[in-house]
Design a protein around this motif. Structure first.
Motif, PDB file in Angstrom:
ATOM      1  N   GLU A  39       0.847  -1.193   0.000  1.00  8.58           N
ATOM      2  CA  GLU A  39       0.000   0.000   0.000  1.00  8.58           C
ATOM      3  C   GLU A  39       0.887   1.250   0.000  1.00  8.58           C
ATOM      4  OE1 GLU A  39      -3.313  -2.351   2.682  1.00  8.58           O
ATOM      5  OE2 GLU A  39      -1.396  -1.668   3.467  1.00  8.58           O
ATOM      6  N   ASN A  40       0.253   2.408  -0.179  1.00  8.09           N
ATOM      7  CA  ASN A  40       1.002   3.661  -0.210  1.00  8.09           C
ATOM      8  C   ASN A  40       1.136   4.211   1.219  1.00  8.09           C
ATOM      9  OD1 ASN A  40       1.920   6.305  -0.517  1.00  8.09           O
ATOM     10  ND2 ASN A  40       0.959   6.508  -2.527  1.00  8.09           N
ATOM     11  N   PRO A  41       2.363   4.314   1.756  1.00  8.97           N
ATOM     12  CA  PRO A  41       2.520   4.762   3.146  1.00  8.97           C
ATOM     13  C   PRO A  41       2.165   6.236   3.336  1.00  8.97           C
ATOM     14  CG  PRO A  41       4.664   4.531   2.115  1.00  8.97           C
ATOM     15  CD  PRO A  41       3.656   4.037   1.106  1.00  8.97           C
ATOM     16  N   LEU A  42       1.993   6.989   2.252  1.00 10.26           N
ATOM     17  CA  LEU A  42       1.632   8.409   2.382  1.00 10.26           C
ATOM     18  C   LEU A  42       0.129   8.591   2.569  1.00 10.26           C
ATOM     19  CD1 LEU A  42       3.868  10.016  -0.417  1.00 10.26           C
ATOM     20  CD2 LEU A  42       4.314   9.906   2.041  1.00 10.26           C
ATOM     21  N   GLY A  43      -0.645   7.502   2.427  1.00  8.76           N
ATOM     22  CA  GLY A  43      -2.108   7.634   2.502  1.00  8.76           C
ATOM     23  C   GLY A  43      -2.638   8.097   1.159  1.00  8.76           C
ATOM     24  N   PRO A  44      -3.917   8.528   1.091  1.00  7.74           N
ATOM     25  CA  PRO A  44      -4.440   9.048  -0.179  1.00  7.74           C
ATOM     26  C   PRO A  44      -4.005  10.506  -0.377  1.00  7.74           C
ATOM     27  CG  PRO A  44      -6.222   8.671   1.430  1.00  7.74           C
ATOM     28  CD  PRO A  44      -4.926   8.496   2.164  1.00  7.74           C
ATOM     29  N   ARG A 282      13.804   5.992  -3.451  1.00  5.63           N
ATOM     30  CA  ARG A 282      14.785   6.232  -2.388  1.00  5.63           C
ATOM     31  C   ARG A 282      14.771   5.085  -1.370  1.00  5.63           C
ATOM     32  NH1 ARG A 282      13.546  10.911   1.581  1.00  5.63           N
ATOM     33  NH2 ARG A 282      12.242   9.188   2.226  1.00  5.63           N
ATOM     34  N   GLY A 283      13.560   4.587  -1.061  1.00  8.53           N
ATOM     35  CA  GLY A 283      13.405   3.484  -0.102  1.00  8.53           C
ATOM     36  C   GLY A 283      14.051   2.203  -0.599  1.00  8.53           C
ATOM     37  N   ARG A 284      13.906   1.949  -1.890  1.00  6.86           N
ATOM     38  CA  ARG A 284      14.527   0.730  -2.453  1.00  6.86           C
ATOM     39  C   ARG A 284      16.032   0.794  -2.253  1.00  6.86           C
ATOM     40  NH1 ARG A 284      10.861   0.396  -7.816  1.00  6.86           N
ATOM     41  NH2 ARG A 284      12.335   1.918  -8.611  1.00  6.86           N
ATOM     42  N   LYS A 285      16.618   1.957  -2.554  1.00  4.40           N
ATOM     43  CA  LYS A 285      18.086   2.115  -2.435  1.00  4.40           C
ATOM     44  C   LYS A 285      18.513   1.951  -0.974  1.00  4.40           C
ATOM     45  CE  LYS A 285      19.075   4.805  -6.512  1.00  4.40           C
ATOM     46  NZ  LYS A 285      18.315   5.997  -6.914  1.00  4.40           N
ATOM     47  N   ILE A 344       7.924  -1.038   0.727  1.00  8.70           N
ATOM     48  CA  ILE A 344       8.693   0.166   1.065  1.00  8.70           C
ATOM     49  C   ILE A 344       7.758   1.120   1.810  1.00  8.70           C
ATOM     50  CG2 ILE A 344      10.122   2.053   0.145  1.00  8.70           C
ATOM     51  CD1 ILE A 344      11.117  -0.632  -0.926  1.00  8.70           C
ATOM     52  N   GLY A 345       8.195   1.562   2.976  1.00  5.57           N
ATOM     53  CA  GLY A 345       7.371   2.473   3.757  1.00  5.57           C
ATOM     54  C   GLY A 345       7.967   3.871   3.791  1.00  5.57           C
ATOM     55  N   ARG A 346       7.552   4.620   4.816  1.00  9.92           N
ATOM     56  CA  ARG A 346       8.170   5.929   5.052  1.00  9.92           C
ATOM     57  C   ARG A 346       9.567   5.686   5.607  1.00  9.92           C
ATOM     58  NH1 ARG A 346       4.969  10.538   6.211  1.00  9.92           N
ATOM     59  NH2 ARG A 346       2.818  10.245   5.594  1.00  9.92           N
ATOM     60  N   ARG A 347      10.372   6.743   5.602  1.00 10.01           N
ATOM     61  CA  ARG A 347      11.759   6.605   6.022  1.00 10.01           C
ATOM     62  C   ARG A 347      11.874   5.986   7.430  1.00 10.01           C
ATOM     63  NH1 ARG A 347      16.483  10.862   5.541  1.00 10.01           N
ATOM     64  NH2 ARG A 347      15.136  11.900   4.068  1.00 10.01           N
ATOM     65  N   SER A 348      11.072   6.483   8.404  1.00  7.05           N
ATOM     66  CA  SER A 348      11.168   5.993   9.783  1.00  7.05           C
ATOM     67  C   SER A 348      10.688   4.537   9.882  1.00  7.05           C
ATOM     68  CB  SER A 348      10.332   6.871  10.714  1.00  7.05           C
ATOM     69  OG  SER A 348       8.985   6.846  10.289  1.00  7.05           O
ATOM     70  N   GLN A 349       9.689   4.173   9.063  1.00  7.10           N
ATOM     71  CA  GLN A 349       9.187   2.794   9.088  1.00  7.10           C
ATOM     72  C   GLN A 349      10.242   1.836   8.531  1.00  7.10           C
ATOM     73  OE1 GLN A 349       5.674   3.555   6.653  1.00  7.10           O
ATOM     74  NE2 GLN A 349       4.371   3.539   8.468  1.00  7.10           N
ATOM     75  N   ASN A 350      10.901   2.273   7.452  1.00  9.41           N
ATOM     76  CA  ASN A 350      11.955   1.442   6.858  1.00  9.41           C
ATOM     77  C   ASN A 350      13.082   1.220   7.872  1.00  9.41           C
ATOM     78  OD1 ASN A 350      10.443   1.694   4.543  1.00  9.41           O
ATOM     79  ND2 ASN A 350      11.769   3.229   3.589  1.00  9.41           N
TER      80      ASN A 350
END
Ligand SMILES: Cc1ncc(COP(=O)(O)O)c(C=O)c1O
Length: 365
Positions: A39-44, A282-285, A344-350
């Protein structure tokens, strides 16, 4: 005796990722991160939220069965005649329309092993036989799929990029494949994750639709990059003849009015899409770098998830992470018991997921 159909009774139901609320209930944990269902971690997008608020006031009315405004907007976006497009209750519904439209008992469907589990399920519902061609290096074996075609083959599914491997079939491979597939076999390219692709040799499938290929169907969804999974909306792009045919199979009001309004607005929010793609790239990297440091193998991905080889029971890793409030996806159902798939989530979740994997590995030794 109730006339249950044996081939339906034999189906193993789809197991979705664990919902956040379920984990909160079961484990009594308040803070839960879900990196399990791509899902998209940014929400809608904010624009979609405003449009939904407005649309809710009219839910006493049936939706527009033809999705008129959405069709017009998307047709402009894709530069594709509206007659080439059909919407569904999630792109899953288009898979179902294809199965119901083309399959009867005894027919054959071909796809790959380690691919989206909805293909075999919806094929089996129609009594068709599902042939899963083994992968080559975790990629679809296109040559193998060609060899598996028989006179009974009605449908071929190619998830591109593939879920759960994140690998893809190149433009060259698709060109060669389509020149060899018999025209009476429908080929469905499922592009649920196309918005995250960076590979330059990724095929441009809509060009085949525009060029009038009669047997090519392209699926896209608003569940992933657009952050609208809960609304259930996706679409198929295909020849006018194919779209007309699939319309006959669908229910009259298959796409709800709130979803239609939200997507019209979301299509105008290109900044939101850009932010989403940037977060994923960015999250993948970030994950590649950190996983390498942890000594874990992974498959480079063109999607918003990564398949990680844990070299141990993936179910055990999954359970460990659950206890820490982190939901990922175990891969037993895909016959990848030593792997887990992470979104891939938000930076803090990753970062939290990497911390937990590190803790797990250090507890193991
Ligand atoms: C390859 C693939 N196709 C289709 C879908 C379904 O998308 P939708 O939410 O549009 O039904 C998914 C969702 O996980 C997927 O992974």
């Amino acid at each position: 005796m109730i006339p249950f159909k044996k081939y339906i009774q034999d189906i193993k139901p789809y197991e979705p990722g664990k919902p956040i609320k379920e984990l909160q209930r079961e484990y009594g944990i308040r803070s839960v991160i879900k990196l399990a269902s791509n899902e998209n971690p940014l929400g809608p997008s904010g624009k979609a939220i405003s449009a939904m608020r407005k649309a809710i006031r009219e839910v006493h009315l049936y939706p527009e069965g033809s999705c008129y405004y959405l069709l017009t907007r998307l047709s402009k976006e894709l530069d594709l005649d509206p007659a080439h497009l059909i919407f569904g209750n999630g792109s899953n519904e288009i898979i179902e329309l294809l199965a119901r439209g083309f399959l009867s008992e005894g027919d054959e469907v071909i796809s790959s092993e380690m691919t989206f589990l909805v293909y075999p399920i919806l094929s089996q519902v129609c009594g068709a036989k599902f042939k899963a061609v083994p992968m080559k290096d975790y990629r679809y074996d296109i040559e193998g799929i060609l060899r598996a075609i028989t006179p009974k083959t009605k449908l071929i599914f190619i998830a591109n990029p593939n879920n759960p491997t994140g690998t893809y079939v190149t433009a060259g491979e698709v060109e060669d494949f389509l020149s060899k597939v018999p025209e009476n076999v429908v080929v469905c390219f499922d592009e649920a994750y196309v918005d995250f692709v960076e590979a330059e040799d990724f095929p441009k499938m809509l060009a085949y639709v525009k060029a009038g290929r009669p047997n090519v169907v392209v699926l896209r969804t608003f569940s992933k990059a657009f952050g609208l999974a809960g609304l259930r909306i996706g679409y198929g792009a295909a020849s006018k003849e194919m779209v007309d045919y699939l319309h006959k199979v669908r229910q009259p009001f298959n796409v709800n009015s709130v979803a239609q309004a939200a997507v019209v607005a979301a299509l105008d929010d290109s900044f939101f899409l850009w932010r989403t793609k940037w977060l994923v790239v960015r999250g993948r990297k970030y994950f590649y770098r950190k996983l390498k440091r942890l000594g874990l193998e992974y498959l480079p991905s063109q999607a918003n998830f990564i398949l990680i080889h844990m070299k141990t029971d993936g179910q055990e890793v999954y359970q460990y992470l659950l206890r820490q409030g982190m939901i990922v996806r175990p891969m037993v159902a895909y016959k990848l018991p030593d792997w887990i798939r992470i979104t891939i989530g938000r930076r803090s979740q990753n970062a939290q997921l990497i911390r937990l994997l590190k803790a797990y590995l250090s507890e193991k030794v």
